[in-house]
Design an enzyme around this catalytic site. Sequence first.
Site, PDB file in Angstrom:
ATOM      1  N   ARG A 163      -0.239  14.339  13.431  1.00  0.00           N
ATOM      2  CA  ARG A 163       0.291  14.163  12.071  1.00  0.00           C
ATOM      3  C   ARG A 163       0.285  15.449  11.228  1.00  0.00           C
ATOM      4  O   ARG A 163      -0.433  15.545  10.223  1.00  0.00           O
ATOM      5  CB  ARG A 163      -0.460  13.045  11.353  1.00  0.00           C
ATOM      6  CG  ARG A 163      -0.400  11.747  12.129  1.00  0.00           C
ATOM      7  CD  ARG A 163      -1.023  10.616  11.406  1.00  0.00           C
ATOM      8  NE  ARG A 163      -0.190  10.073  10.333  1.00  0.00           N
ATOM      9  CZ  ARG A 163      -0.532   9.013   9.625  1.00  0.00           C
ATOM     10  NH1 ARG A 163      -1.661   8.400   9.839  1.00  0.00           N
ATOM     11  NH2 ARG A 163       0.272   8.568   8.684  1.00  0.00           N
ATOM     12  N   ASP A 168       4.164   0.544  12.191  1.00  0.00           N
ATOM     13  CA  ASP A 168       3.017  -0.147  11.586  1.00  0.00           C
ATOM     14  C   ASP A 168       2.902  -1.616  12.024  1.00  0.00           C
ATOM     15  O   ASP A 168       1.953  -2.300  11.626  1.00  0.00           O
ATOM     16  CB  ASP A 168       3.092  -0.070  10.050  1.00  0.00           C
ATOM     17  CG  ASP A 168       2.676   1.313   9.538  1.00  0.00           C
ATOM     18  OD1 ASP A 168       2.215   2.140  10.341  1.00  0.00           O
ATOM     19  OD2 ASP A 168       2.815   1.549   8.324  1.00  0.00           O
ATOM     20  N   ARG A 195      -5.098  10.220   4.317  1.00  0.00           N
ATOM     21  CA  ARG A 195      -4.060  11.232   4.501  1.00  0.00           C
ATOM     22  C   ARG A 195      -3.051  11.221   3.361  1.00  0.00           C
ATOM     23  O   ARG A 195      -2.492  12.251   3.000  1.00  0.00           O
ATOM     24  CB  ARG A 195      -3.310  10.996   5.804  1.00  0.00           C
ATOM     25  CG  ARG A 195      -4.148  11.044   7.036  1.00  0.00           C
ATOM     26  CD  ARG A 195      -3.260  10.847   8.230  1.00  0.00           C
ATOM     27  NE  ARG A 195      -2.112  11.742   8.156  1.00  0.00           N
ATOM     28  CZ  ARG A 195      -2.121  13.002   8.551  1.00  0.00           C
ATOM     29  NH1 ARG A 195      -3.189  13.512   9.092  1.00  0.00           N
ATOM     30  NH2 ARG A 195      -1.046  13.743   8.421  1.00  0.00           N
ATOM     31  N   ARG A 222      -8.876  -0.572   4.313  1.00  0.00           N
ATOM     32  CA  ARG A 222      -8.064   0.500   3.735  1.00  0.00           C
ATOM     33  C   ARG A 222      -6.701  -0.032   3.323  1.00  0.00           C
ATOM     34  O   ARG A 222      -6.111   0.464   2.353  1.00  0.00           O
ATOM     35  CB  ARG A 222      -7.846   1.614   4.774  1.00  0.00           C
ATOM     36  CG  ARG A 222      -8.934   2.622   4.895  1.00  0.00           C
ATOM     37  CD  ARG A 222      -8.431   3.797   5.722  1.00  0.00           C
ATOM     38  NE  ARG A 222      -7.044   4.064   5.398  1.00  0.00           N
ATOM     39  CZ  ARG A 222      -6.084   4.297   6.309  1.00  0.00           C
ATOM     40  NH1 ARG A 222      -6.355   4.335   7.574  1.00  0.00           N
ATOM     41  NH2 ARG A 222      -4.850   4.527   5.909  1.00  0.00           N
ATOM     42  N   CYS A 249      -5.597  12.488  13.170  1.00  0.00           N
ATOM     43  CA  CYS A 249      -6.257  11.192  13.003  1.00  0.00           C
ATOM     44  C   CYS A 249      -6.098  10.391  14.277  1.00  0.00           C
ATOM     45  O   CYS A 249      -5.513  10.866  15.246  1.00  0.00           O
ATOM     46  CB  CYS A 249      -5.729  10.450  11.791  1.00  0.00           C
ATOM     47  SG  CYS A 249      -4.119   9.765  12.030  1.00  0.00           S
ATOM     48  N   LYS A 263       0.833  -1.207   0.000  1.00  0.00           N
ATOM     49  CA  LYS A 263       0.000   0.000   0.000  1.00  0.00           C
ATOM     50  C   LYS A 263       0.868   1.257   0.000  1.00  0.00           C
ATOM     51  O   LYS A 263       0.642   2.190  -0.768  1.00  0.00           O
ATOM     52  CB  LYS A 263      -0.902   0.002   1.246  1.00  0.00           C
ATOM     53  CG  LYS A 263      -1.587   1.337   1.505  1.00  0.00           C
ATOM     54  CD  LYS A 263      -2.466   1.306   2.736  1.00  0.00           C
ATOM     55  CE  LYS A 263      -1.810   1.734   4.013  1.00  0.00           C
ATOM     56  NZ  LYS A 263      -1.536   3.187   4.123  1.00  0.00           N
ATOM     57  N   ASN A 264       1.860   1.274   0.897  1.00  0.00           N
ATOM     58  CA  ASN A 264       2.633   2.506   1.044  1.00  0.00           C
ATOM     59  C   ASN A 264       3.630   2.738  -0.091  1.00  0.00           C
ATOM     60  O   ASN A 264       4.306   3.763  -0.123  1.00  0.00           O
ATOM     61  CB  ASN A 264       3.370   2.511   2.396  1.00  0.00           C
ATOM     62  CG  ASN A 264       2.397   2.727   3.548  1.00  0.00           C
ATOM     63  OD1 ASN A 264       1.217   3.003   3.327  1.00  0.00           O
ATOM     64  ND2 ASN A 264       2.892   2.588   4.769  1.00  0.00           N
TER      65      ASN A 264
END
Length: 417
Positions: free
Chosen positions: A121, A304, A92, A396, A116, A22-23
């Site tokens: 952040r 994470d 974000r 997500r 969040c 994802k990132n």
Amino acid sequence: MEALVVEGGVRLSGEVEISGAKNAVLPIMAASLLTDKECVIHNVPDLRDVRTMVKLLEILGVEVSWNDKTLRIKAGRIKEPLAPYDLVKTMRASVLVLGPLLAREGYAKVSLPGGCAIGERPIDLHIKGLKALSASVDIEEGYVIAKADRMKGATFAFDKVTVTGTENIVMASVMAEGETVLENVAQEPEVWDLITVLKKMGALIEKVEPNSLRIMGVKSLSGFEHKVMPDRIEAATFLITGAMCSEKITIKGAKKEHLVAVLSKLYECGIKITSQENALIVDGADEILPADVETNPYPGFPTDVQAQYMAMMSIAKGTSVITENIFEKRFTHAAELRRMGANIIVDANKAIVRGVKELKGAPVMASDLRASASLVIAALAAKGKSKISRIYHLDRGYENFDGKLKSLGAKIWRIKE
Ligand code: UD1
């Protein structure tokens, strides 16, 4: 809203395939705004965040087609370089379009993301970086408004290591005039996946030891074709799941070189992991040893994976201390794990986890993406039935998480609430 119901205590076994990261895919999609040529991205995971980024690109006037795991993106013309609040507030990472839009259009208006569940952040370092490249940046009515006909190369040092901050400023500087030197950049493999893509597009970027980049601006960039790296956080999540609740799981596509800090910690906990070409195999542990951990920027232990690790420490044979150094509020899962019988005391950025013999199923609430994964893992290991509400967080960032767990034998299903 959907919830997950888990019947715990089943020993899992079999194989899972890790999806694209994802990132990595999100910044790479944003990078496609830097050119009017076609960009092709393979190994794209089907995630809510990826869908949101597709929606954002479409709002910008970009042509996007998504077939199976391949995205084709052509930003022939940008309609209006505006990322609206409605989208940014749901993801974000939408802020990643700021650098590329400014570089391409000389103007960008992007909603401020706001706080969040895991902390404030801010994006102050993204803004400072753009200003260092001679852009003018104002905040008006909740929007960042950035202008620069052509940004000018400069030397800029990030006060703090920021992943999307590094990615934004690298993307802003690849077409700036002259040379840019960025110091104290993030070293995450996802940042390098993006840099690989930018180089394929013709950007001139070199690594200057130890954590700096030198970028020579070019006038224009071409399209690219790229296969997204595997998701190391998903791999780490399955490693922990395997340790806590399996006979044996084979995690295909996991790259051990991206997981050094996680693997070292798991070895310290007595977990048996072996590697094969293109796979990691984890054995379920009869006994999990406690080990303290601190989250840090890469190559440190990832924030994470902190929540999932806490689930594992909850049933370790002894006490461990988990220190969260990246996000100030990233312990919301602790209270939910307590509802399942975990013994966790949170004191500022430390959680003291006293391992209990077993967790017990309970209704719990997911509060952010990784916290959701932690609760699912805890529920799989727990005795009895759990219900995890608000799992849209999970969707997500994990592709078909419950489906993959089901294929390993887990008793897990979705219900509407
Ligand atoms: C990225 C990841 C996220 C991960 C995080 C840390 C993506 C899409 N998301 O988030 O999954 O948890 O890295 O590894 O890649 N900070 C500032 N000012 C800024 C920017 C950041 O103070 O302008 C602070 C943050 O509040 C935080 C720390 O720096 O305390 C690191 O944040 P950052 O690396 O920017 O996280 P993200 O890029 O948002």
